[in-house]
Design a protein around this motif. Structure first.
Motif, PDB file in Angstrom:
ATOM      1  N   ASN A  18      39.729  53.646  27.803  1.00 38.30           N
ATOM      2  CA  ASN A  18      40.638  54.877  27.502  1.00 38.30           C
ATOM      3  C   ASN A  18      39.419  55.727  27.812  1.00 38.30           C
ATOM      4  O   ASN A  18      38.742  56.277  27.186  1.00 38.30           O
ATOM      5  N   VAL A  19      39.682  56.430  29.160  1.00 34.13           N
ATOM      6  CA  VAL A  19      39.081  57.582  29.583  1.00 34.13           C
ATOM      7  C   VAL A  19      39.116  58.850  28.655  1.00 34.13           C
ATOM      8  O   VAL A  19      37.765  59.598  28.282  1.00 34.13           O
ATOM      9  N   ALA A  20      39.945  59.394  28.090  1.00 33.21           N
ATOM     10  CA  ALA A  20      40.242  60.522  27.189  1.00 33.21           C
ATOM     11  C   ALA A  20      39.383  60.200  25.923  1.00 33.21           C
ATOM     12  O   ALA A  20      38.572  61.030  25.606  1.00 33.21           O
ATOM     13  N   ALA A  21      39.322  58.932  25.515  1.00 32.26           N
ATOM     14  CA  ALA A  21      38.428  58.724  24.293  1.00 32.26           C
ATOM     15  C   ALA A  21      37.224  58.674  24.684  1.00 32.26           C
ATOM     16  O   ALA A  21      36.248  59.244  23.862  1.00 32.26           O
ATOM     17  N   VAL A  22      36.700  58.267  25.716  1.00 33.86           N
ATOM     18  CA  VAL A  22      35.526  58.091  25.946  1.00 33.86           C
ATOM     19  C   VAL A  22      34.798  59.549  26.443  1.00 33.86           C
ATOM     20  O   VAL A  22      33.652  59.932  25.887  1.00 33.86           O
ATOM     21  N   GLU A  23      35.706  60.365  27.149  1.00 34.96           N
ATOM     22  CA  GLU A  23      35.222  61.634  27.422  1.00 34.96           C
ATOM     23  C   GLU A  23      35.151  62.671  25.857  1.00 34.96           C
ATOM     24  O   GLU A  23      34.165  63.362  25.639  1.00 34.96           O
ATOM     25  N   HIS A  24      36.106  62.246  24.954  1.00 37.63           N
ATOM     26  CA  HIS A  24      36.214  63.037  23.906  1.00 37.63           C
ATOM     27  C   HIS A  24      34.748  62.667  22.944  1.00 37.63           C
ATOM     28  O   HIS A  24      34.047  63.650  22.413  1.00 37.63           O
ATOM     29  N   TYR A  25      34.335  61.482  22.828  1.00 37.57           N
ATOM     30  CA  TYR A  25      32.804  60.901  22.135  1.00 37.57           C
ATOM     31  C   TYR A  25      31.976  61.659  22.998  1.00 37.57           C
ATOM     32  O   TYR A  25      30.807  62.112  22.206  1.00 37.57           O
ATOM     33  N   GLY A  26      31.862  61.711  24.119  1.00 38.50           N
ATOM     34  CA  GLY A  26      30.837  62.365  25.023  1.00 38.50           C
ATOM     35  C   GLY A  26      30.602  63.751  24.827  1.00 38.50           C
ATOM     36  O   GLY A  26      29.404  64.311  24.330  1.00 38.50           O
ATOM     37  N   ARG A  27      31.637  64.499  24.723  1.00 33.54           N
ATOM     38  CA  ARG A  27      31.729  65.905  24.456  1.00 33.54           C
ATOM     39  C   ARG A  27      31.225  66.116  22.916  1.00 33.54           C
ATOM     40  O   ARG A  27      30.167  67.033  22.920  1.00 33.54           O
ATOM     41  N   LEU A  28      31.707  65.411  22.044  1.00 30.97           N
ATOM     42  CA  LEU A  28      31.135  65.615  20.794  1.00 30.97           C
ATOM     43  C   LEU A  28      29.307  65.278  20.624  1.00 30.97           C
ATOM     44  O   LEU A  28      28.811  66.265  19.930  1.00 30.97           O
ATOM     45  N   ILE A  29      29.016  64.175  21.129  1.00 30.92           N
ATOM     46  CA  ILE A  29      27.552  63.959  21.075  1.00 30.92           C
ATOM     47  C   ILE A  29      26.616  65.004  22.038  1.00 30.92           C
ATOM     48  O   ILE A  29      25.770  65.257  21.432  1.00 30.92           O
ATOM     49  N   ASP A  30      27.328  65.408  22.996  1.00 29.78           N
ATOM     50  CA  ASP A  30      26.821  66.546  23.844  1.00 29.78           C
ATOM     51  C   ASP A  30      26.353  67.758  22.953  1.00 29.78           C
ATOM     52  O   ASP A  30      25.584  68.551  22.875  1.00 29.78           O
ATOM     53  N   ARG A  31      27.659  68.300  22.192  1.00 24.38           N
ATOM     54  CA  ARG A  31      27.503  69.389  21.273  1.00 24.38           C
ATOM     55  C   ARG A  31      26.578  69.271  20.287  1.00 24.38           C
ATOM     56  O   ARG A  31      25.944  70.344  19.699  1.00 24.38           O
ATOM     57  N   LEU A  32      26.434  67.953  19.765  1.00 23.11           N
ATOM     58  CA  LEU A  32      25.656  67.703  18.827  1.00 23.11           C
ATOM     59  C   LEU A  32      24.343  67.935  19.000  1.00 23.11           C
ATOM     60  O   LEU A  32      23.349  68.497  18.527  1.00 23.11           O
ATOM     61  N   GLN A  33      23.816  67.321  20.247  1.00 21.51           N
ATOM     62  CA  GLN A  33      22.585  67.632  20.849  1.00 21.51           C
ATOM     63  C   GLN A  33      22.277  68.958  21.195  1.00 21.51           C
ATOM     64  O   GLN A  33      21.201  69.655  20.931  1.00 21.51           O
ATOM     65  N   GLU A  34      23.516  69.880  21.707  1.00 22.10           N
ATOM     66  CA  GLU A  34      23.063  71.224  21.737  1.00 22.10           C
ATOM     67  C   GLU A  34      22.939  72.243  20.517  1.00 22.10           C
ATOM     68  O   GLU A  34      21.908  72.997  20.359  1.00 22.10           O
ATOM     69  N   ARG A  35      23.223  71.325  19.281  1.00 19.02           N
ATOM     70  CA  ARG A  35      22.814  72.021  18.224  1.00 19.02           C
ATOM     71  C   ARG A  35      21.797  71.547  17.556  1.00 19.02           C
ATOM     72  O   ARG A  35      21.580  71.845  16.249  1.00 19.02           O
ATOM     73  N   SER A  36      21.085  70.687  18.079  1.00 21.97           N
ATOM     74  CA  SER A  36      19.746  69.850  17.651  1.00 21.97           C
ATOM     75  C   SER A  36      20.236  69.019  16.187  1.00 21.97           C
ATOM     76  O   SER A  36      19.572  68.923  15.393  1.00 21.97           O
TER      77      SER A  36
END
Length: 1046
Positions: A137-155
């Motif tokens: 499910n592309v929407a789900a894959v992208e959702h978790y990808g955005r979450l992980i990226d944002r977490l890394q941005e916030r260290s």
């Protein structure tokens, strides 16, 4: 295949070398609960965690995401289960709406300042049917990808869970869920996709979250999805497949992804902790506790972190139910955990109750559990993956209890690292936001952020007070030392009162000195049988009993002197002295006994503090004379007049030997015995008036002659706001102190509010408002007349405080109807609780040294420094008969804080009295233990004597600060003499006998010489023929006897 087998064999060899002491968990129950000497850090450790410690929080997908059918998500077994008749009705359809509000969750993480975030991927959201062979499910894959990226941005380090209980429903329907080993391969394919998609950005992976609850609650009891029950083999089959699924995923990562991604993989295992029956660590009790942990944590940990197989106790208990690992599987499963991830939450602790047998007890001791893991499985890195507790939904944001549970658990982790050597690298407070709590639905909450599930689709996050606390802990990286832990060196004044306080003194009416009471003269061994026979016709003159004849007084003072204190505080028995409550009947013998004690004290250069009335809740009639209690006691105003008469008698008969008087001991505790608030206020009113009358009487009649000081003593525990982040708790703590202390001191002294002679304004306003809410027409608080105000004001010679502990105070809930479970709220409207990190005595008294300094400072701030303060009682119960470690710590720490109040805060402190001299039956508060009528000193006496001898705390080994510093030596000699009285008496008898023999020998020789010269040895009285034995008797009683002729 041969290559993989070779790897497994090599891994097993390495594993054996690294964990040569596996299976030693039983030792954990034999560790002492209280180390010697007593160490406060064993209860609460001030210190910080290592740099880079992974502070975190977490959530799971089904509990918080909501959006159960949006963006192509497929149904999970929990979606199905919550719609079934087996569930209570709440669903996760919306929940906290984290799928849509994930950015708000990231902001909440930023508020906390965490360094890691544990969350789970939703298997049915990524693969709606559960099969990873098809497109995701592309929407789900992208959702978790955005979450992980944002977490890394916030260290913020993502800790990603692959499976947190939300199995795709299609796999349950087609295969029967985890009962079918087909899911092992399906789960591996799903995991491999996640590794490929997110692995480059994720360092920590969790394969399966708490497989024990999945197996038991999902396929055993049916409490969790999929809700299956009735098949005794199913939980063991499911657990077996979950272990194999985890191992397969670990090998997939290890072989295909670890070289490039360099991450770590484990699974989260949940457990409880068990303590033996009555804390008795017998081999049998310890074995039961060990088996209890093996049946939960060891079930999954032993195959993965142990020897590759199930615990022997489980194989024996569940023979025929428990599947078996082949030798190849044991090697394949063993060692498939890169770190040990531990869950210590309420679900496991509550489930552990069913494993408590033979009076075992499930106990929330995370430190002990972590130590057990290290002893059982070796020095593994440990991630505390889940810790938290339930709060009722009605608590909302003011989750005070959760703060102290969190404080306790975090400190237990720190203790495990420092004292047990456990390598903990992260702590996860569960959970980030309120969510769906499985079988509890939304009735219970665990979030650091509050979500109101009754506001339609509005799911705004609000930080709870526990979030504020956790934020502070993260900022401080633990619990750094504060001012309360800093010790000071210094001395108390040389005229400081070092005392011992006692309860109502027991009166022994009959002096025990028969040699002065028997008028007969005896002769020994007249017929050779060794018997004493009275001399007929001879009567000796006897004298009346003297104070020194009271052996009880001599014994009491001998004990007191050996302590090294100079002030003795005891109470009189009002109902004994005046049994009718008035002067119509006075027990003069009781007064004489008290007078003897006081005079003997004075002879020894010691001073007395005497309490006129010492009420005890356990005493009959509140220790009032019967007629007074029968006429209403302190609810009757006439009792104040009777007390004044009683005080006058005591002043007159005992006053010359008393330096300090206490009129009433702890009237603030006495009023609690009355049922209604109105009665409590009336009783307090009359107690104050009684004190004032007794004080004025002494001032006008006895002060000029006796020169003593008069006060009343108050129970003065410190009140600390339970929740430091709530203003209402600060107000409640202040109100508690005003009810406890200000209600009795303000009328006597000039406080910060008003001019004295009346109750504190806050107390009067609160009582009036409370009466209005209850529908009363007027306030139940009595008013003082102008004359009474004048009599009250200034009627205090010093401030006497009894301090023992500290209370955590919160605001009592409003509009609570009293019942058996919820008693009537107290008049001050406060709830009291204790900090679980405080050391507790056997009677549950919290040992909080800094509380005494705070209460002394509060009293000084409110009432000034003009009057001296004396701590008239302070102590702790310690059930050790001799080595009372807790009391030794109490004396050192409380007196250290008392010294700080004196030197740093400018408190006009005059004395400190230890409670109390001797135990009566079992070890409690006494400095001496009494067993079979023999008193034995406890070790804490030496600590108190040392502090007295040094007049405080010095940085060197100086033995004295004040003149007469050899007091400690002198008292030591006195103590040795007291301890060896029989031997000393025997030695004195020997010396006297030897002296008499020498004297008799000399006299006989002189007599013989005189006889040879014709001088009569012993003239016989005229007109009487005396027998030889009578001559000797007459000679001995020349000055004391009268001879009666027969």
């Amino acid at each position: 295949m041969s290559r993989d087998l070779l790897y497994l064999l090599l891994a097993a060899m390495v594993w054996d070398g690294a964990f040569c002491s596996l299976g030693d968990g039983r030792r954990q129950w034999h560790q002492p609960s209280t180390p010697k000497p007593f160490n406060q850090s064993q209860y609460f450790l001030h210190g910080t965690f290592p740099p880079g410690f992974l502070w975190g929080t977490g959530t799971s997908a089904f509990q918080t995401e909501g959006s159960w059918d949006l963006d192509g998500k497929g149904p999970s077994i929990w979606d199905q289960f919550t719609r079934s008749t087996a569930h209570r009705g709440d669903t996760g359809d919306i929940s906290s709406d984290s799928y849509a509000r994930w950015e708000e969750d990231v902001e909440a993480l930023g508020y906390l300042g965490v360094r890691s975030y544990t969350f789970s991927l939703s298997w049915p959201r990524i693969f709606p049917g559960g099969f990873a062979t098809g497109p995701p499910n592309v929407a789900a894959v992208e959702h978790y990808g955005r979450l992980i990226d944002r977490l890394q941005e916030r260290s913020i380090e993502p800790v990603v869970t692959l499976y947190h209980w939300d199995l795709p429903q299609e796999l349950q329907d087609h295969y029967g869920g985890w009962r079918n080993d087909t899911l092992v391969g399906l789960f591996d394919a799903y995991a491999a996709f996640c590794f490929r998609t997110y692995g480059g950005r994720v360092r920590y992976w969790i394969t399966i979250y708490n497989p024990h609850l999945v197996s038991v609650q999902g396929y055993g009891t049916g409490v969790h999805a999929p809700g299956e029950a009735g098949d005794p083999i199913a939980p063991f089959t499911v657990a077996h497949n979950l272990i194999r699924a985890h191992a397969k995923v670990w090998h997939t990562y290890n072989n295909n992804f670890r070289p490039t991604q360099k991450g770590q993989v484990s699974l989260v295992l949940g457990s409880h902790w068990m303590v033996p029956k009555k804390r008795q660590t017998t081999p049998a009790n310890v074995e039961l506790c060990q088996q209890s942990l093996e049946a939960v944590l060891g079930w999954f940990a032993n195959p993965i972190f142990g020897d590759g197989d199930y615990p022997a106790s489980m194989k024996s208990t569940y023979r025929g139910l428990l599947p078996e690992f082949t030798p190849e599987e044991k090697l394949w499963v063993r060692g498939t955990g890169d770190f040990f991830a531990l869950s210590f939450g309420p679900n496991n602790l509550l489930l552990g109750q069913s494993l408590a047998r033979y009076e075992q007890e499930v106990f929330p001791d995370l430190r002990r559990l972590l130590g057990w893991v290290r002893l059982e499985y070796g020095d593994l890195p440990v991630l505390v993956a889940e810790v938290g507790w339930f709060s009722d939904a009605a608590v909302e944001r003011e989750d005070t209890v959760a703060i102290y549970l969190m404080k306790n658990f975090i400190n237990q982790v720190l203790q495990a690292m420092v004292f047990e050597g456990v390598q903990v690298f992260g702590y996860t407070a569960w959970s980030l936001v309120d969510g769906f709590e499985w079988d509890k639905g939304y009735s219970m909450r665990r979030g650091l952020f509050y979500v109101d599930f009754n506001q339609g689709s509005n799911r705004t996050r609000y930080p709870k007070t526990s979030a504020q606390f956790y934020r502070q802990v993260i900022k401080d990286n633990g619990f750094p030392s504060d001012e309360n832990n800093r010790k000071v060196n210094g001395h108390f004044p040389c005229d400081f009162h070092w005392g011992v306080a006692d309860s109502t003194l027991q009166v022994n009416f009959h002096p025990i000195s028969p040699q002065f009471m028997d008028p007969h003269l005896y002769i020994w061994n007249l017929t050779g049988d060794g018997a004493l026979r009275p001399v007929q016709g001879v009567k000796l003159h006897t004298r009346g009993a003297q104070c020194t004849d009271y052996l009880a007084i001599r014994g009491q003072l001998a004990l007191f002197e050996s302590v090294g204190a100079s002030q003795y505080h005891f109470a009189l028995n009002w109902s004994l002295i005046l049994p009718h409550g008035d002067l119509s009947s006075v027990d003069t013998e009781a007064l004489r006994y008290y007078r003897c004690l006081l005079t003997e004290l004075r002879k020894k250069g010691l001073q007395a503090m005497v309490t006129l009335y010492n009420p005890t809740q356990s005493g009959p009639l509140l220790d009032l004379p019967g007629p007074l209690h029968g006429s209403g006691g302190w609810l009757n105003r006439s009792t104040t007049e009777a007390f004044q008469s009683y005080a006058s008698l005591c002043y007159r008969e005992l006053g010359p030997w008393v330096n300090y008087w206490i009129t009433i001991n702890e009237p603030n505790r006495l009023v609690d015995t009355y049922k209604s608030g109105a009665e409590q206020h009336v009783a307090a009113h009359h107690l104050l008036l009684a004190h004032a009358k007794a004080w004025r009487l002494y001032e006008s009649t006895y002060l000029s002659q006796q020169g003593g000081l008069v006060s009343l003593s108050l129970h003065a525990d410190w009140a600390e706001p339970a929740n430091p982040f709530l203003e209402s708790h600060a107000f409640a703590a202040q109100r508690f102190l005003l009810f406890e202390l200000g209600r009795f001191l303000d009328p006597l002294l000039k406080g910060t509010e008003g001019e004295g002679g009346g109750y504190p304004l806050e107390v009067t306003r609160y009582v009036k408002e409370r009466a209005r809410v209850m529908g009363l027409s007027d306030s139940p608080l009595p008013l003082f007349s102008d004359q009474e105000r004048q009599e009250l004001q200034g009627s205090l010679g010093f401030i006497a405080l009894n301090h023992f502990t500290t209370r955590l105070v919160s605001q009592s809930p409003q509009n609570v109807t009293p019942n058996a479970q919820q008693p009537r709220p107290q008049e001050h409207g406060c709830l009291l609780m204790s900090d679980p990190t405080w050391a507790l005595s056997g009677l549950r008294q919290a040992v909080v040294p800094w509380g005494i300094r705070k209460v002394l400072r509060w009293v000084t701030t409110r009432y000034g420094r003009s009057l001296p303060i004396i701590v008239t009682a302070s102590g702790v119960d310690d059930q050790a008969p001799v080595e009372d470690l807790l009391r030794q710590h109490y004396f050192r720490s409380y007196l250290q804080e008392t010294l700080k109040a004196l030197l740093l805060d400018g408190v006009n402190l005059k004395g400190f009295y230890v409670w109390k001299l001797q135990d009566r039956h079992i070890p409690r508060f006494g400095l001496f233990t009494s067993s079979q009528y023999k008193s034995q000193p406890k070790a804490s006496i030496a600590v108190y004597r040392e502090i007295i001898g040094r007049s405080g705390f010095s940085g060197n080994n100086a033995t004295s600060y004040c003149r007469g510093g050899d007091l400690g030596t002198e008292c030591f000699i006195c103590a040795r003499i007291s301890e060896n009285k029989p031997m000393l008496f025997f030695a004195a008898c020997l010396v006297m006998t030897f002296t008499m023999l020498v004297a008799v020998t000399l006299v006989r020789r002189r007599s013989q010489k005189r006889g040879r010269l014709g001088v009569p040895v012993c003239p016989v009285p005229l007109a009487r023929n005396s027998q030889p034995w009578e001559r000797v008797a007459l000679r001995r009683v020349t000055n004391r006897a009268s001879v009666v002729h027969r």
